[in-house]
Design a protein around this motif. Structure first.
Motif, PDB file in Angstrom:
ATOM      1  N   GLU A 150       0.853  -1.200   0.000  1.00  0.00           N
ATOM      2  CA  GLU A 150       0.000   0.000   0.000  1.00  0.00           C
ATOM      3  C   GLU A 150       0.880   1.238   0.000  1.00  0.00           C
ATOM      4  OE1 GLU A 150      -0.294   2.247   2.572  1.00  0.00           O
ATOM      5  OE2 GLU A 150       0.142   1.182   4.436  1.00  0.00           O
ATOM      6  N   MET A 151       0.474   2.235  -0.782  1.00  0.00           N
ATOM      7  CA  MET A 151       1.294   3.425  -0.998  1.00  0.00           C
ATOM      8  C   MET A 151       0.460   4.675  -0.760  1.00  0.00           C
ATOM      9  SD  MET A 151       2.799   1.766  -4.451  1.00  0.00           S
ATOM     10  CE  MET A 151       1.289   0.783  -4.590  1.00  0.00           C
ATOM     11  N   HIS A 152       0.942   5.552   0.130  1.00  0.00           N
ATOM     12  CA  HIS A 152       0.208   6.766   0.462  1.00  0.00           C
ATOM     13  C   HIS A 152       1.163   7.956   0.578  1.00  0.00           C
ATOM     14  CE1 HIS A 152      -2.958   3.892   1.513  1.00  0.00           C
ATOM     15  NE2 HIS A 152      -3.792   4.897   1.494  1.00  0.00           N
ATOM     16  N   LEU A 157      -0.957   9.364   8.787  1.00  0.00           N
ATOM     17  CA  LEU A 157      -0.605   9.126  10.190  1.00  0.00           C
ATOM     18  C   LEU A 157      -0.451   7.656  10.547  1.00  0.00           C
ATOM     19  CD1 LEU A 157      -2.917  11.775  11.915  1.00  0.00           C
ATOM     20  CD2 LEU A 157      -0.491  11.972  11.371  1.00  0.00           C
ATOM     21  N   ASP A 158      -1.194   6.764   9.870  1.00  0.00           N
ATOM     22  CA  ASP A 158      -1.167   5.360  10.272  1.00  0.00           C
ATOM     23  C   ASP A 158      -0.513   4.483   9.206  1.00  0.00           C
ATOM     24  OD1 ASP A 158      -3.336   6.007   8.638  1.00  0.00           O
ATOM     25  OD2 ASP A 158      -4.489   4.268   9.256  1.00  0.00           O
ATOM     26  N   ALA A 159       0.092   3.407   9.648  1.00  0.00           N
ATOM     27  CA  ALA A 159       0.684   2.407   8.757  1.00  0.00           C
ATOM     28  C   ALA A 159       0.600   1.051   9.448  1.00  0.00           C
ATOM     29  CB  ALA A 159       2.143   2.750   8.439  1.00  0.00           C
ATOM     30  N   PRO A 160       0.087   0.026   8.794  1.00  0.00           N
ATOM     31  CA  PRO A 160      -0.450   0.089   7.436  1.00  0.00           C
ATOM     32  C   PRO A 160      -1.773   0.847   7.385  1.00  0.00           C
ATOM     33  CG  PRO A 160      -0.839  -2.073   8.365  1.00  0.00           C
ATOM     34  CD  PRO A 160       0.024  -1.342   9.350  1.00  0.00           C
ATOM     35  N   LEU A 189      18.139  -7.272   7.068  1.00  0.00           N
ATOM     36  CA  LEU A 189      17.750  -5.945   7.517  1.00  0.00           C
ATOM     37  C   LEU A 189      16.350  -6.070   8.112  1.00  0.00           C
ATOM     38  CD1 LEU A 189      18.637  -2.954   7.586  1.00  0.00           C
ATOM     39  CD2 LEU A 189      17.406  -2.645   5.425  1.00  0.00           C
ATOM     40  N   PRO A 190      16.199  -5.928   9.448  1.00  0.00           N
ATOM     41  CA  PRO A 190      14.902  -6.119  10.101  1.00  0.00           C
ATOM     42  C   PRO A 190      13.808  -5.278   9.451  1.00  0.00           C
ATOM     43  CG  PRO A 190      16.622  -5.915  11.742  1.00  0.00           C
ATOM     44  CD  PRO A 190      17.260  -5.600  10.425  1.00  0.00           C
ATOM     45  N   GLY A 191      12.678  -5.903   9.209  1.00  0.00           N
ATOM     46  CA  GLY A 191      11.543  -5.214   8.599  1.00  0.00           C
ATOM     47  C   GLY A 191      11.486  -5.320   7.097  1.00  0.00           C
ATOM     48  N   ALA A 192      12.497  -5.931   6.496  1.00  0.00           N
ATOM     49  CA  ALA A 192      12.551  -6.011   5.038  1.00  0.00           C
ATOM     50  C   ALA A 192      11.361  -6.759   4.456  1.00  0.00           C
ATOM     51  CB  ALA A 192      13.852  -6.676   4.588  1.00  0.00           C
ATOM     52  N   ARG A 193      10.812  -7.725   5.206  1.00  0.00           N
ATOM     53  CA  ARG A 193       9.695  -8.512   4.692  1.00  0.00           C
ATOM     54  C   ARG A 193       8.337  -7.892   5.035  1.00  0.00           C
ATOM     55  NH1 ARG A 193       8.165 -10.559   1.900  1.00  0.00           N
ATOM     56  NH2 ARG A 193       7.349 -12.610   2.410  1.00  0.00           N
ATOM     57  N   GLY A 194       8.344  -6.727   5.668  1.00  0.00           N
ATOM     58  CA  GLY A 194       7.086  -6.053   5.974  1.00  0.00           C
ATOM     59  C   GLY A 194       6.411  -6.610   7.212  1.00  0.00           C
ATOM     60  N   HIS A 203       3.248  -4.265   3.159  1.00  0.00           N
ATOM     61  CA  HIS A 203       4.335  -3.295   2.997  1.00  0.00           C
ATOM     62  C   HIS A 203       3.739  -1.905   2.835  1.00  0.00           C
ATOM     63  CE1 HIS A 203       6.977  -6.799   2.042  1.00  0.00           C
ATOM     64  NE2 HIS A 203       5.864  -7.241   1.474  1.00  0.00           N
ATOM     65  N   SER A 204       4.198  -0.949   3.616  1.00  0.00           N
ATOM     66  CA  SER A 204       3.686   0.423   3.563  1.00  0.00           C
ATOM     67  C   SER A 204       4.734   1.357   2.959  1.00  0.00           C
ATOM     68  CB  SER A 204       3.312   0.912   4.965  1.00  0.00           C
ATOM     69  OG  SER A 204       2.239   0.152   5.497  1.00  0.00           O
ATOM     70  N   VAL A 205       4.334   2.071   1.927  1.00  0.00           N
ATOM     71  CA  VAL A 205       5.189   3.057   1.265  1.00  0.00           C
ATOM     72  C   VAL A 205       4.618   4.438   1.561  1.00  0.00           C
ATOM     73  CG1 VAL A 205       6.063   3.900  -0.950  1.00  0.00           C
ATOM     74  CG2 VAL A 205       5.771   1.431  -0.574  1.00  0.00           C
ATOM     75  N   ARG A 206       5.469   5.381   1.971  1.00  0.00           N
ATOM     76  CA  ARG A 206       5.045   6.744   2.254  1.00  0.00           C
ATOM     77  C   ARG A 206       5.950   7.713   1.499  1.00  0.00           C
ATOM     78  NH1 ARG A 206       1.564   4.165   3.440  1.00  0.00           N
ATOM     79  NH2 ARG A 206       0.447   3.863   5.412  1.00  0.00           N
ATOM     80  N   LEU A 207       5.397   8.364   0.465  1.00  0.00           N
ATOM     81  CA  LEU A 207       6.186   9.267  -0.365  1.00  0.00           C
ATOM     82  C   LEU A 207       5.373  10.483  -0.782  1.00  0.00           C
ATOM     83  CD1 LEU A 207       7.897   6.729  -2.833  1.00  0.00           C
ATOM     84  CD2 LEU A 207       9.043   8.049  -1.046  1.00  0.00           C
TER      85      LEU A 207
END
Length: 262
Positions: A150-152, A157-160, A189-194, A203-207
């Motif tokens: 998901e990409m926002h 404010l929230d993820a996911p 790298l911790p968190g790489a798998r979401g 997986h959360s993308v914030r851009l």
């Protein structure tokens, strides 16, 4: 005309909702609410065409305009209190704020049932997003190996996102709990798998530049399926908000998801 108040009118979604109400002939914007507001009316605000609509900073004062519907695009901690207030005063809430816990929803549904008031809490009001969730639920019956991306926008404010969580919940009911990937492999790298939700990964993308987008990706031996939804303008959510405003007062319970009104 349905008498409507909008909470969170200073935010991007709240202001869009207020303008939607003003643009619909069968709706009457009787007030807007924000406890931090300094103005007392929208009369001097060109964003809302300088309409003379009262601005409220206290929930109790809103009762003076006798609204039938409370649209809420605020923040989770405020939205829970706002929704409870609306239900307890027989005002139908239409809530687009995400971040409600399961316990929050259950408690609010109990109040709605007791008061016999219709309402809606929806993680997404975009019709394409609702269809995406329904399609993903169906596909999960046959493709249990799935991940959500998901990409926002970067100010979310929230993820996911609430939409991603709702999608995952709907798919989990079909696929059950199913760990994915090799459990013997660790992340370098911790968190790489979401985030792990009952075995599926989110997986959360914030851009900056993004609004709201989600991809549900299924995999199987020799084939794959991708279901993707994109929101390019916040105005797209207003079709669902308007639909909810027209329908919630015909019901006597608080729904969790726009699909129940389609």
């Amino acid at each position: 005309m349905k008498k409507i108040v909008v909470a969170g009118f200073k935010g991007r979604m709240g202001s869009t909702a207020a303008k939607m109400v003003l643009d619909n002939e069968d709706f009457d914007l009787v007030g807007v609410y924000d406890p931090r507001a300094t103005e007392t009316s929208l009369a001097g605000d060109a964003t809302f065409n300088n309409v003379d609509v009262p601005v409220f900073t206290e929930r109790e004062a809103i009762l003076s305009v006798k609204p039938e519907i409370w649209i809420d695009f605020t923040v989770p901690e405020a939205a829970v209190k706002n929704t409870k207030f609306a239900l307890e005063h027989d005002i139908s809430p239409v809530v687009g704020t995400t971040g409600f816990t399961d316990n929050d929803v259950k408690q609010l549904q109990a109040i709605a049932k007791k008061r016999q008031v219709g309402g809606l809490i929806a993680p997404n009001f975009g019709l394409s997003a609702v269809l995406m969730m329904q399609f993903a639920k169906q596909a999960a019956k046959y493709f249990p190996d799935v991940e959500i991306i998901e990409m926002h926008h970067d100010n979310k404010l929230d993820a996911p996102s609430g939409t991603a969580l709702k999608t995952a919940e709907m798919m989990q009911k079909e696929r059950g709990d199913k760990p994915q990937g090799n459990p013997d492999k660790t992340e370098s790298l911790p968190g790489a798998r979401g985030a792990n939700y009952h075995g599926m990964r989110i997986h959360s993308v914030r851009l900056p530049g993004l609004i709201a987008h989600q991809q549900v990706q299924f995999g199987a031996v020799g084939e794959g399926l991708t279901i993707r939804q994109d929101t390019y303008d916040r105005a797209s959510f207003m079709t669902g908000v308007a639909l909810a405003c027209r329908k919630v007062t015909d019901h006597h319970e608080l729904f969790d998801g726009l699909e129940y009104l389609l």
